[in-house]
Write a protein that holds these residues in place. Sequence first.
Motif, PDB file in Angstrom:
ATOM      1  N   ARG A 120      22.699  33.141  56.988  1.00 33.99           N
ATOM      2  CA  ARG A 120      22.204  34.103  56.002  1.00 33.99           C
ATOM      3  C   ARG A 120      23.311  34.441  55.015  1.00 33.99           C
ATOM      4  O   ARG A 120      24.501  34.282  55.302  1.00 33.99           O
ATOM      5  CB  ARG A 120      21.711  35.395  56.667  1.00 33.99           C
ATOM      6  CG  ARG A 120      20.605  35.217  57.664  1.00 33.99           C
ATOM      7  CD  ARG A 120      20.251  36.536  58.314  1.00 33.99           C
ATOM      8  NE  ARG A 120      19.493  37.404  57.435  1.00 33.99           N
ATOM      9  CZ  ARG A 120      19.189  38.654  57.726  1.00 33.99           C
ATOM     10  NH1 ARG A 120      19.609  39.190  58.862  1.00 33.99           N
ATOM     11  NH2 ARG A 120      18.491  39.388  56.883  1.00 33.99           N
ATOM     12  N   ARG A 121      22.911  34.895  53.883  1.00 36.76           N
ATOM     13  CA  ARG A 121      23.842  35.397  52.871  1.00 36.76           C
ATOM     14  C   ARG A 121      23.296  36.703  52.304  1.00 36.76           C
ATOM     15  O   ARG A 121      22.089  36.845  52.116  1.00 36.76           O
ATOM     16  CB  ARG A 121      24.019  34.399  51.720  1.00 36.76           C
ATOM     17  CG  ARG A 121      24.879  33.171  52.035  1.00 36.76           C
ATOM     18  CD  ARG A 121      24.914  32.269  50.825  1.00 36.76           C
ATOM     19  NE  ARG A 121      25.702  31.074  51.007  1.00 36.76           N
ATOM     20  CZ  ARG A 121      26.967  30.929  50.589  1.00 36.76           C
ATOM     21  NH1 ARG A 121      27.555  31.945  49.968  1.00 36.76           N
ATOM     22  NH2 ARG A 121      27.607  29.811  50.777  1.00 36.76           N
ATOM     23  N   THR A 122      24.182  37.634  52.050  1.00 38.13           N
ATOM     24  CA  THR A 122      23.757  38.855  51.361  1.00 38.13           C
ATOM     25  C   THR A 122      23.627  38.578  49.868  1.00 38.13           C
ATOM     26  O   THR A 122      24.308  37.711  49.313  1.00 38.13           O
ATOM     27  CB  THR A 122      24.774  39.983  51.579  1.00 38.13           C
ATOM     28  OG1 THR A 122      26.050  39.576  51.053  1.00 38.13           O
ATOM     29  CG2 THR A 122      24.897  40.317  53.052  1.00 38.13           C
ATOM     30  N   VAL A 123      22.746  39.331  49.198  1.00 38.34           N
ATOM     31  CA  VAL A 123      22.577  39.214  47.759  1.00 38.34           C
ATOM     32  C   VAL A 123      22.350  40.623  47.201  1.00 38.34           C
ATOM     33  O   VAL A 123      21.693  41.451  47.832  1.00 38.34           O
ATOM     34  CB  VAL A 123      21.388  38.292  47.393  1.00 38.34           C
ATOM     35  CG1 VAL A 123      20.081  38.841  47.933  1.00 38.34           C
ATOM     36  CG2 VAL A 123      21.309  38.088  45.885  1.00 38.34           C
ATOM     37  N   ALA A 124      22.940  40.882  46.056  1.00 43.06           N
ATOM     38  CA  ALA A 124      22.793  42.192  45.422  1.00 43.06           C
ATOM     39  C   ALA A 124      22.811  42.028  43.909  1.00 43.06           C
ATOM     40  O   ALA A 124      23.487  41.136  43.376  1.00 43.06           O
ATOM     41  CB  ALA A 124      23.907  43.150  45.862  1.00 43.06           C
ATOM     42  N   VAL A 125      22.050  42.882  43.225  1.00 40.39           N
ATOM     43  CA  VAL A 125      21.947  42.848  41.768  1.00 40.39           C
ATOM     44  C   VAL A 125      22.537  44.142  41.214  1.00 40.39           C
ATOM     45  O   VAL A 125      22.140  45.237  41.625  1.00 40.39           O
ATOM     46  CB  VAL A 125      20.483  42.695  41.307  1.00 40.39           C
ATOM     47  CG1 VAL A 125      20.411  42.605  39.783  1.00 40.39           C
ATOM     48  CG2 VAL A 125      19.851  41.452  41.935  1.00 40.39           C
ATOM     49  N   TYR A 126      23.469  44.004  40.263  1.00 37.35           N
ATOM     50  CA  TYR A 126      24.150  45.147  39.659  1.00 37.35           C
ATOM     51  C   TYR A 126      23.999  45.087  38.140  1.00 37.35           C
ATOM     52  O   TYR A 126      23.737  44.014  37.569  1.00 37.35           O
ATOM     53  CB  TYR A 126      25.641  45.157  40.010  1.00 37.35           C
ATOM     54  CG  TYR A 126      25.959  45.148  41.474  1.00 37.35           C
ATOM     55  CD1 TYR A 126      26.179  46.333  42.166  1.00 37.35           C
ATOM     56  CD2 TYR A 126      26.060  43.949  42.173  1.00 37.35           C
ATOM     57  CE1 TYR A 126      26.481  46.325  43.526  1.00 37.35           C
ATOM     58  CE2 TYR A 126      26.360  43.933  43.526  1.00 37.35           C
ATOM     59  CZ  TYR A 126      26.569  45.115  44.200  1.00 37.35           C
ATOM     60  OH  TYR A 126      26.868  45.113  45.537  1.00 37.35           O
ATOM     61  N   SER A 127      24.207  46.237  37.500  1.00 37.83           N
ATOM     62  CA  SER A 127      24.202  46.261  36.035  1.00 37.83           C
ATOM     63  C   SER A 127      25.036  47.438  35.548  1.00 37.83           C
ATOM     64  O   SER A 127      25.312  48.382  36.300  1.00 37.83           O
ATOM     65  CB  SER A 127      22.771  46.386  35.484  1.00 37.83           C
ATOM     66  OG  SER A 127      22.336  47.729  35.507  1.00 37.83           O
ATOM     67  N   ARG A 128      25.402  47.346  34.270  1.00 38.74           N
ATOM     68  CA  ARG A 128      26.018  48.468  33.566  1.00 38.74           C
ATOM     69  C   ARG A 128      25.825  48.237  32.078  1.00 38.74           C
ATOM     70  O   ARG A 128      25.683  47.080  31.638  1.00 38.74           O
ATOM     71  CB  ARG A 128      27.499  48.616  33.894  1.00 38.74           C
ATOM     72  CG  ARG A 128      28.405  47.541  33.286  1.00 38.74           C
ATOM     73  CD  ARG A 128      29.849  47.848  33.601  1.00 38.74           C
ATOM     74  NE  ARG A 128      30.737  46.828  33.015  1.00 38.74           N
ATOM     75  CZ  ARG A 128      32.063  46.809  33.169  1.00 38.74           C
ATOM     76  NH1 ARG A 128      32.644  47.753  33.899  1.00 38.74           N
ATOM     77  NH2 ARG A 128      32.787  45.863  32.613  1.00 38.74           N
ATOM     78  N   PRO A 129      25.783  49.296  31.255  1.00 41.20           N
ATOM     79  CA  PRO A 129      25.631  49.112  29.804  1.00 41.20           C
ATOM     80  C   PRO A 129      26.797  48.316  29.243  1.00 41.20           C
ATOM     81  O   PRO A 129      27.951  48.531  29.618  1.00 41.20           O
ATOM     82  CB  PRO A 129      25.606  50.550  29.268  1.00 41.20           C
ATOM     83  CG  PRO A 129      25.228  51.394  30.441  1.00 41.20           C
ATOM     84  CD  PRO A 129      25.798  50.725  31.638  1.00 41.20           C
ATOM     85  N   GLU A 130      26.490  47.381  28.344  1.00 38.20           N
ATOM     86  CA  GLU A 130      27.557  46.590  27.766  1.00 38.20           C
ATOM     87  C   GLU A 130      28.420  47.451  26.846  1.00 38.20           C
ATOM     88  O   GLU A 130      27.978  48.446  26.285  1.00 38.20           O
ATOM     89  CB  GLU A 130      26.976  45.412  26.973  1.00 38.20           C
ATOM     90  CG  GLU A 130      26.157  45.798  25.772  1.00 38.20           C
ATOM     91  CD  GLU A 130      25.625  44.591  25.031  1.00 38.20           C
ATOM     92  OE1 GLU A 130      25.963  43.464  25.416  1.00 38.20           O
ATOM     93  OE2 GLU A 130      24.881  44.781  24.061  1.00 38.20           O
ATOM     94  N   GLY A 131      29.669  47.048  26.730  1.00 41.09           N
ATOM     95  CA  GLY A 131      30.594  47.774  25.881  1.00 41.09           C
ATOM     96  C   GLY A 131      31.127  49.050  26.480  1.00 41.09           C
ATOM     97  O   GLY A 131      31.703  49.876  25.773  1.00 41.09           O
ATOM     98  N   THR A 132      30.919  49.264  27.784  1.00 40.01           N
ATOM     99  CA  THR A 132      31.394  50.475  28.443  1.00 40.01           C
ATOM    100  C   THR A 132      32.187  50.089  29.684  1.00 40.01           C
ATOM    101  O   THR A 132      32.188  48.931  30.114  1.00 40.01           O
ATOM    102  CB  THR A 132      30.228  51.389  28.854  1.00 40.01           C
ATOM    103  OG1 THR A 132      29.479  50.758  29.910  1.00 40.01           O
ATOM    104  CG2 THR A 132      29.319  51.659  27.679  1.00 40.01           C
ATOM    105  N   SER A 133      32.859  51.071  30.254  1.00 44.03           N
ATOM    106  CA  SER A 133      33.600  50.875  31.505  1.00 44.03           C
ATOM    107  C   SER A 133      32.964  51.668  32.634  1.00 44.03           C
ATOM    108  O   SER A 133      33.637  52.059  33.578  1.00 44.03           O
ATOM    109  CB  SER A 133      35.057  51.287  31.319  1.00 44.03           C
ATOM    110  OG  SER A 133      35.146  52.644  30.912  1.00 44.03           O
ATOM    111  N   GLN A 134      31.664  51.917  32.520  1.00 47.00           N
ATOM    112  CA  GLN A 134      30.963  52.662  33.559  1.00 47.00           C
ATOM    113  C   GLN A 134      30.962  51.880  34.868  1.00 47.00           C
ATOM    114  O   GLN A 134      31.112  50.660  34.899  1.00 47.00           O
ATOM    115  CB  GLN A 134      29.528  52.952  33.137  1.00 47.00           C
ATOM    116  CG  GLN A 134      29.395  53.874  31.938  1.00 47.00           C
ATOM    117  CD  GLN A 134      27.941  54.185  31.631  1.00 47.00           C
ATOM    118  OE1 GLN A 134      27.053  53.951  32.447  1.00 47.00           O
ATOM    119  NE2 GLN A 134      27.679  54.714  30.453  1.00 47.00           N
TER     120      GLN A 134
END
Length: 297
Positions: free
Chosen positions: A256-270
Amino acid sequence: FREVVQGLSFGEPRIPVVSNVTGRIAQAGELTSPDYWVTHVREAVRFADGIRALRVAGVDRCVEIGPEAVLTGMARTCLDGDEDAAVLLVPTARKGRDETEALLTAVAQLHTTGTAVDWSGFFAGTGARAVDLPTYAFQRQRYWLTATDGAPAAAGGAGLDAAEHPLLGAVVSLPDSGGVVLTGRLSVETQPWLADHVVLGRILLPGAVLVELALAAGEAVDCATLDELTLAAPLVLPERGGAQIRVIVGPRTAERRTVAVYSRPEGTSQDWATHASGFLTEAAVVAGSEWGEWPPV
């Protein structure tokens, strides 16, 4: 309230007014009576009847003048039928938007749909003037920016592997752990179909897209079966700009492998926000059963 209204002076309106009390166009003398305004305070607002009265009168363009686009949405629910589908509803102010920009957008929308605009009054005092168009044929040299289909730029120049997926641009293999990171960018400019999924006035990435991103990551590591995926938080897309996407696949453990989806607004360091997480497994193979040879020849 009656005492206050009786101390006011009234004048007949210069343009037709639809009464919220009766739901029809007000007659002469109706709006100049204190009794009318007392009734206006006490009785229900017949907004839907008023919208239908406008349609009967031949009105097909409605402009909302107010702090937010509340009545525009309400008016759309009061309309039905093929003829009503062509009614233009334009708000002049939108929450979170610059007032001048929102107003000019409304004027431009009305102008492009055939409504006459007093441009001389609009540009009065600015020094602007009308000029004639050139009489010669324009040279066939294109100056517009080339529109893209949302596909990311080639990743080879940055030392990355191409993801070969319309929503993901590159694949980064992690030498120390055997994990994989897939990168991408989502925006309503490059993927206009995303703007169709609106919930409570905000553009949300459909959950099916999160599933697709996880499956694409699984194919990149030969674990094409999505065994489990838990949605953690909605991915809200901005009306302008985009969001950076990261799909991270962990090292292989017990098939098995873990999988995760992430995001952040572009142009920021959030900080990166987690939207989905789950497990990938290798595709199951059916063999040695009543099904016989699989896949069948």
